[in-house]
Design a protein around this motif. Sequence first.
Motif, PDB file in Angstrom:
ATOM      1  N   TRP A 162      -8.239  -0.616   3.336  1.00  0.00           N
ATOM      2  CA  TRP A 162      -7.396  -1.420   3.017  1.00  0.00           C
ATOM      3  C   TRP A 162      -6.579  -2.225   4.263  1.00  0.00           C
ATOM      4  O   TRP A 162      -6.632  -3.387   4.145  1.00  0.00           O
ATOM      5  CB  TRP A 162      -6.427  -0.830   2.012  1.00  0.00           C
ATOM      6  CG  TRP A 162      -6.860  -0.546   0.701  1.00  0.00           C
ATOM      7  CD1 TRP A 162      -8.240  -0.828   0.091  1.00  0.00           C
ATOM      8  CD2 TRP A 162      -6.440   0.474  -0.246  1.00  0.00           C
ATOM      9  NE1 TRP A 162      -8.443  -0.275  -1.123  1.00  0.00           N
ATOM     10  CE2 TRP A 162      -7.335   0.568  -1.232  1.00  0.00           C
ATOM     11  CE3 TRP A 162      -5.165   1.051  -0.273  1.00  0.00           C
ATOM     12  CZ2 TRP A 162      -7.221   1.489  -2.433  1.00  0.00           C
ATOM     13  CZ3 TRP A 162      -4.868   2.052  -1.497  1.00  0.00           C
ATOM     14  CH2 TRP A 162      -5.922   1.976  -2.549  1.00  0.00           C
ATOM     15  N   ARG A 181      -1.430  -1.277  -4.386  1.00  0.00           N
ATOM     16  CA  ARG A 181      -2.546  -0.204  -4.429  1.00  0.00           C
ATOM     17  C   ARG A 181      -1.810   1.020  -4.072  1.00  0.00           C
ATOM     18  O   ARG A 181      -0.898   1.167  -2.930  1.00  0.00           O
ATOM     19  CB  ARG A 181      -3.743  -0.485  -3.830  1.00  0.00           C
ATOM     20  CG  ARG A 181      -4.138  -1.789  -3.966  1.00  0.00           C
ATOM     21  CD  ARG A 181      -5.519  -2.031  -3.185  1.00  0.00           C
ATOM     22  NE  ARG A 181      -6.299  -3.326  -3.344  1.00  0.00           N
ATOM     23  CZ  ARG A 181      -6.921  -3.845  -2.368  1.00  0.00           C
ATOM     24  NH1 ARG A 181      -7.349  -3.304  -1.304  1.00  0.00           N
ATOM     25  NH2 ARG A 181      -7.234  -5.421  -2.630  1.00  0.00           N
ATOM     26  N   LEU A 198       0.851  -1.270   0.282  1.00  0.00           N
ATOM     27  CA  LEU A 198       0.031  -0.149  -0.051  1.00  0.00           C
ATOM     28  C   LEU A 198       0.905   1.291   0.039  1.00  0.00           C
ATOM     29  O   LEU A 198       1.784   1.552   0.743  1.00  0.00           O
ATOM     30  CB  LEU A 198      -0.781  -0.229   1.284  1.00  0.00           C
ATOM     31  CG  LEU A 198      -1.974  -1.446   1.355  1.00  0.00           C
ATOM     32  CD1 LEU A 198      -2.653  -0.947   2.691  1.00  0.00           C
ATOM     33  CD2 LEU A 198      -2.788  -1.521   0.246  1.00  0.00           C
TER      34      LEU A 198
END
Length: 154
Positions: free
Chosen positions: A60, A49, A7
């Motif tokens: 997330w 992401r 992330l």
Amino acid sequence: MTHVLVLNGPNLGRLGVREPEVYGTGTLAELESAVQAWGGELGLTIEARQSDAESELVGWLHEAVDTRAHVALNAAAFTHYSYALRDAAAEVTNAGLVLVEVHISNPAAREQFRHTSVLGAVATGTIAGFGFDSYRLALVAIAHRSGTNVEQGA
Ligand code: DQA
């Protein structure tokens, strides 16, 4: 198969354009494809992401807990002040999952405000200062630690 969410937080979509003397000339797309390749070599499945939105990153992290995914998190500027991300990151490590705090640059060698990480104390560990290679090192750490957990039945 060990699943990992990679992330990236705010402004990291600007890699390649933003302060190349600090973050290098590689783009986010190049970083994400390198991360996929490294994950493959380590036997990890990777989902990469990026978001500029704190709420999306929080969501997330919740997803990581619910799907039992380990996390490599470059929270970018949120690192330095987001208690919402800290609380969500703590949920990940409290669930027995590995969360590595990642930075491309070495925040300790930069401006004073970057010396504070509100995530560090709840992360499994931190890797910073190695450029894009910080992510590879984070994946190696996740592969080793999650392998150990499997052997220990944790
Ligand atoms: C960063 C360091 C942070 O201080 C900064 O706000 C970023 C990127 C890094 O990867 O070096 O956006 O997390």
